[in-house]
Motif scaffolding. Structure first.
Motif, PDB file in Angstrom:
ATOM      1  N   ALA A   1       0.836  -1.212   0.000  1.00 38.66           N
ATOM      2  CA  ALA A   1       0.000   0.000   0.000  1.00 38.66           C
ATOM      3  C   ALA A   1       0.866   1.255   0.000  1.00 38.66           C
ATOM      4  O   ALA A   1       0.553   2.246  -0.678  1.00 38.66           O
ATOM      5  CB  ALA A   1      -0.930  -0.019   1.215  1.00 38.66           C
ATOM      6  N   LEU A   2       1.971   1.235   0.752  1.00 41.42           N
ATOM      7  CA  LEU A   2       2.892   2.372   0.749  1.00 41.42           C
ATOM      8  C   LEU A   2       3.709   2.404  -0.537  1.00 41.42           C
ATOM      9  O   LEU A   2       4.018   3.479  -1.060  1.00 41.42           O
ATOM     10  CB  LEU A   2       3.828   2.275   1.961  1.00 41.42           C
ATOM     11  N   TYR A   3       4.047   1.242  -1.034  1.00 41.27           N
ATOM     12  CA  TYR A   3       4.852   1.114  -2.251  1.00 41.27           C
ATOM     13  C   TYR A   3       4.160   1.748  -3.459  1.00 41.27           C
ATOM     14  O   TYR A   3       4.785   2.466  -4.244  1.00 41.27           O
ATOM     15  CB  TYR A   3       5.134  -0.372  -2.466  1.00 41.27           C
ATOM     16  N   VAL A   4       2.858   1.498  -3.611  1.00 39.05           N
ATOM     17  CA  VAL A   4       2.148   2.032  -4.781  1.00 39.05           C
ATOM     18  C   VAL A   4       1.917   3.535  -4.667  1.00 39.05           C
ATOM     19  O   VAL A   4       1.564   4.183  -5.660  1.00 39.05           O
ATOM     20  CB  VAL A   4       0.791   1.321  -4.979  1.00 39.05           C
ATOM     21  N   PHE A   5       2.111   4.088  -3.480  1.00 40.08           N
ATOM     22  CA  PHE A   5       1.894   5.526  -3.295  1.00 40.08           C
ATOM     23  C   PHE A   5       3.211   6.286  -3.299  1.00 40.08           C
ATOM     24  O   PHE A   5       3.391   7.239  -4.069  1.00 40.08           O
ATOM     25  CB  PHE A   5       1.138   5.767  -1.990  1.00 40.08           C
ATOM     26  N   TYR A   6       4.156   5.870  -2.466  1.00 40.26           N
ATOM     27  CA  TYR A   6       5.406   6.601  -2.319  1.00 40.26           C
ATOM     28  C   TYR A   6       6.443   6.213  -3.384  1.00 40.26           C
ATOM     29  O   TYR A   6       7.026   7.087  -4.041  1.00 40.26           O
ATOM     30  CB  TYR A   6       5.998   6.377  -0.927  1.00 40.26           C
ATOM     31  N   THR A   7       6.683   4.911  -3.552  1.00 44.24           N
ATOM     32  CA  THR A   7       7.695   4.488  -4.522  1.00 44.24           C
ATOM     33  C   THR A   7       7.273   4.820  -5.941  1.00 44.24           C
ATOM     34  O   THR A   7       8.113   5.206  -6.772  1.00 44.24           O
ATOM     35  CB  THR A   7       7.961   2.980  -4.387  1.00 44.24           C
TER      36      THR A   7
ATOM     37  N   GLY B   1       5.738  13.569   2.061  1.00 46.59           N
ATOM     38  CA  GLY B   1       5.701  13.699   3.503  1.00 46.59           C
ATOM     39  C   GLY B   1       4.976  12.524   4.133  1.00 46.59           C
ATOM     40  O   GLY B   1       4.377  11.686   3.448  1.00 46.59           O
ATOM     41  N   ILE B   2       5.030  12.450   5.444  1.00 48.10           N
ATOM     42  CA  ILE B   2       4.319  11.404   6.183  1.00 48.10           C
ATOM     43  C   ILE B   2       2.914  11.921   6.453  1.00 48.10           C
ATOM     44  O   ILE B   2       2.725  12.893   7.188  1.00 48.10           O
ATOM     45  CB  ILE B   2       5.047  11.071   7.491  1.00 48.10           C
ATOM     46  N   ARG B   3       1.934  11.266   5.864  1.00 48.14           N
ATOM     47  CA  ARG B   3       0.551  11.756   5.919  1.00 48.14           C
ATOM     48  C   ARG B   3      -0.377  10.690   6.472  1.00 48.14           C
ATOM     49  O   ARG B   3      -0.137   9.490   6.352  1.00 48.14           O
ATOM     50  CB  ARG B   3       0.070  12.155   4.518  1.00 48.14           C
ATOM     51  N   PHE B   4      -1.468  11.186   7.042  1.00 47.37           N
ATOM     52  CA  PHE B   4      -2.610  10.349   7.341  1.00 47.37           C
ATOM     53  C   PHE B   4      -3.762  10.895   6.516  1.00 47.37           C
ATOM     54  O   PHE B   4      -4.260  11.983   6.778  1.00 47.37           O
ATOM     55  CB  PHE B   4      -2.960  10.367   8.834  1.00 47.37           C
ATOM     56  N   LEU B   5      -4.128  10.134   5.478  1.00 46.86           N
ATOM     57  CA  LEU B   5      -5.068  10.627   4.473  1.00 46.86           C
ATOM     58  C   LEU B   5      -4.469  11.880   3.832  1.00 46.86           C
ATOM     59  O   LEU B   5      -3.407  11.827   3.257  1.00 46.86           O
ATOM     60  CB  LEU B   5      -6.439  10.856   5.089  1.00 46.86           C
ATOM     61  N   TRP B   6      -5.158  13.031   3.955  1.00 48.01           N
ATOM     62  CA  TRP B   6      -4.638  14.246   3.329  1.00 48.01           C
ATOM     63  C   TRP B   6      -3.916  15.154   4.331  1.00 48.01           C
ATOM     64  O   TRP B   6      -3.455  16.228   3.971  1.00 48.01           O
ATOM     65  CB  TRP B   6      -5.787  15.035   2.693  1.00 48.01           C
ATOM     66  N   VAL B   7      -3.814  14.732   5.579  1.00 48.40           N
ATOM     67  CA  VAL B   7      -3.204  15.555   6.621  1.00 48.40           C
ATOM     68  C   VAL B   7      -1.727  15.194   6.752  1.00 48.40           C
ATOM     69  O   VAL B   7      -1.376  14.028   6.969  1.00 48.40           O
ATOM     70  CB  VAL B   7      -3.909  15.351   7.975  1.00 48.40           C
ATOM     71  N   ARG B   8      -0.846  16.175   6.590  1.00 50.32           N
ATOM     72  CA  ARG B   8       0.595  15.934   6.732  1.00 50.32           C
ATOM     73  C   ARG B   8       0.964  15.948   8.210  1.00 50.32           C
ATOM     74  O   ARG B   8       0.757  16.932   8.916  1.00 50.32           O
ATOM     75  CB  ARG B   8       1.386  17.001   5.991  1.00 50.32           C
TER      76      ARG B   8
END
Length: 594
Positions: free
Chosen positions: A205-211, A398-405
């Motif tokens: 889930a992080l890979y498809v977003f950040y990487t 950045g490190i986010r939760f949903l749209w909140v950084r």
């Protein structure tokens, strides 16, 4: 000869891991805030990232050792590669893999959270007057970490008892390759398989977003690294604007001398000029630091060296972009091939080791695997690209939760808490990268390397087939080949065992690769044709300073700035009221310009 080759392979692996440990140390020290540096956080981050990279970089060692037992041109095992010798090599690799995987899980789920609460407790104590002993901090941090320990225990208990998939219909399940994957190990391997399958799925889930974002932005950052204005020109322009700003302030103060106060209009203009002055002073300082002014000759020499290599960096960015496009195309080809030709589809996570469509990355790796360590160097480069892309993605988004950084990862301004969270995120992402490299980027290479088998059956039981008279009958190994001739790599066996025994993980990880391709393509198109903009209404003082620092590395295609940075001064006759494009660089009042 065989013992020498095995020893050389492990020595090369140790050297590469040591180099990557240096790389991770540089990364940690570069990004962490020196004012809040914590030895515990630094050590945990370096060890965790090194362990992760050591896990992924074990893949070419796995392939090299397994492939060394086979003769690619004859399609059979070498004379020294007896079943006992092959089993010994597999056992050694298995022990190393399971040790690293277990170590990664402990660092991610227990050590990193404990270090986070340990540092948080230190911050809380620093705000109080009473203070607390080291033992008190330890037990307080351990109390908060118990939640994660309980989760780990529950995870492994579930892994012991969760039912594995039973829907196994089809003749392919009778093949030796699938029988080997379905072998259940009662000594805890099943629990570890389930736990790592869950972690890989979370990391995907992080890979498809950040990487995915980072792999598109990484080559663009190289290509657009040449500044549109050199540091000497920037210093001259800033000094000119700063002098004009202060002169205007003196005019306003002089015009209103002797009065009870400034008019509303003059007051607003003066406040805007004061804000603008602060921005220009910071810009002047940053430009001076970028040019090495007032610093040691080493810093000045490094600054000029960077300016000299900017054209090479641009060329490297173009080559990197081409390589990223090839990787992207290879992943798309493999994904379509698996979705269409996998003999067990979703029941086994779309397992397919025999590539039906030409895959450029897989072909290059298979051919280079015949000459170690060429493939090791190449796959190290691919790992570095994916890992660096993950870092670029985390620093950009950045490190986010949903749209909140929640936290921002910035060069020299990253808090210890943010660094630990980023380390845990990279842990999960690297596990997903390990799956992607072995199952999507180059599945045939990651499973069998350069191994081949002879299509002619042996003349007598126990003998190996002989294709020396007809080399055309020598075929690349696949899941359909005889297991006595084709030995799958340990990492492919482990990952495929996860996907077969727990098909949900395999389905999610497989289809997530298409999401990865879509996100990376979208970000690449956006980065090429549209420059990102900052929301100035939400900038705090540190973010404003970061925006100004971004000016010194802003995108541009002019090489005059590079020449001026090398010479250390501006060209004769150049105006100080405009940039290279002829546009005014005079700052507008009331905003932090870039």
């Amino acid at each position: 000869m065989a013992a020498l080759q095995i020893t050389f392979t492990w020595v090369a692996y140790a050297i590469v891991v040591a180099l990557f440990m240096l790389f991770t140390a540089i990364f940690v020290f570069t990004y962490q805030d020196p004012r809040e540096r914590s030895p515990a956080v630094t050590i945990v981050a370096i060890i965790t990232l090194t362990s992760l990279l050591a896990t992924v970089l074990l893949l070419p060692v796995d392939i090299a050792l397994i492939a060394s037992t086979s003769s690619p041109k004859l399609g059979r095992k070498k004379d020294w590669a007896t079943p006992e010798r092959v089993d010994s090599i597999l056992l050694t690799l298995k022990i190393v893999y399971y040790t690293l995987y277990s170590f990664d899980a402990i660092l991610c789920l227990i050590v990193a959270p404990f270090t986070y609460f340990w540092h948080e407790e230190y911050d809380d104590i620093a705000e109080d007057d009473g203070g607390q002993s080291v033992a008190g901090r330890f037990w307080t941090a351990l109390r908060f970490t118990l939640v994660f320990i309980v989760l780990v225990v529950i995870l492994f208990i579930v892994g012991f008892f969760v039912p594995i998939a039973r829907d196994r219909k089809g003749k392919h399940w009778d093949l030796d390759y699938f029988k080997h994957l379905l072998t259940e190990n009662p000594d805890g391997e099943r629990a570890l398989t389930f736990a790592l399958g869950l972690l890989i799925t979370l990391g995907t889930a992080l890979y498809v977003f950040y990487t995915a974002s980072g792999i598109a932005l990484l080559p663009i950052s190289f290509i657009k690294s040449a500044p549109s204005i050199s540091a000497p020109s920037l210093i001259a322009n800033t000094a000119s604007h700063l002098e004009a700003n202060r002169e205007r302030q003196r005019q306003l103060e002089g015009r209103n001398a002797g009065r009870s106060g400034l008019s509303a209009k003059d007051q607003r203009e003066l406040e805007a000029l004061i804000r603008e002055e602060r921005t220009l002073v910071r810009r002047q300082r940053l430009a001076a630091e970028a040019s090495g002014e007032g610093r040691s000759w080493v810093i000045r020499a490094w600054t000029k060296t960077q300016a000299i290599f900017r054209p090479i960096k641009l060329l490297g960015g173009i080559l990197l972009l081409i390589l990223v496009v090839i990787i992207w195309a290879s992943m798309l080809i493999t994904g379509i091939d698996k979705a269409k030709n996998s003999i067990c589809k979703h029941h086994c996570g779309y397992l397919l080791t025999r590539i039906s469509v030409f895959n450029p990355i897989n072909w290059i790796f298979v051919k280079s695997a015949e000459v170690f360590p060429v493939d090791y160097v190449m796959i190290t480069l691919i790992v570095l690209i994916f890992f660096s892309s993950s870092i670029v993605g985390i620093t950009t988004v950045g490190i986010r939760f949903l749209w909140v950084r929640i936290f921002q990862i910035r060069n020299g301004h990253t808090s210890p808490q943010a660094l630990l969270i980023a380390t845990v995120m990279l842990t999960l992402i690297v596990l997903a990268i390990n799956y992607s490299l072995a199952m999507i980027v180059a599945p045939q290479y990651a499973t069998f390397g350069s191994q081949t088998f002879c299509k002619i059956p042996p003349k007598h039981p126990g003998e190996q087939p002989d294709c020396s008279d007809d080399p055309e009958l020598v075929l690349p190994c696949s899941e359909l080949a005889d297991s006595a001739v084709c030995t799958p790599s340990v990492v492919s066996t482990f990952l495929n065992r996860i996907m077969i025994n727990f098909p949900f993980f395999g389905v999610v990880c497989f289809w997530a690769q298409f999401v990865f391709l879509g996100v990376s393509l979208l970000v690449l198109a956006t980065a090429l044709f549209r420059a990102p903009r900052l929301d100035e209404a939400q900038l705090d003082e540190d973010a404003e300073a970061a925006e100004e620092e971004g000016l010194l590395a802003s995108a541009g295609r002019r090489f005059g700035a590079t020449w001026e940075d090398i010479r250390g001064k501006t060209r004769a006759g150049q105006t100080t009221t405009g940039n290279a494009g002829g546009h005014s660089t005079a700052p507008r009042a009331g905003r932090a310009i870039d």
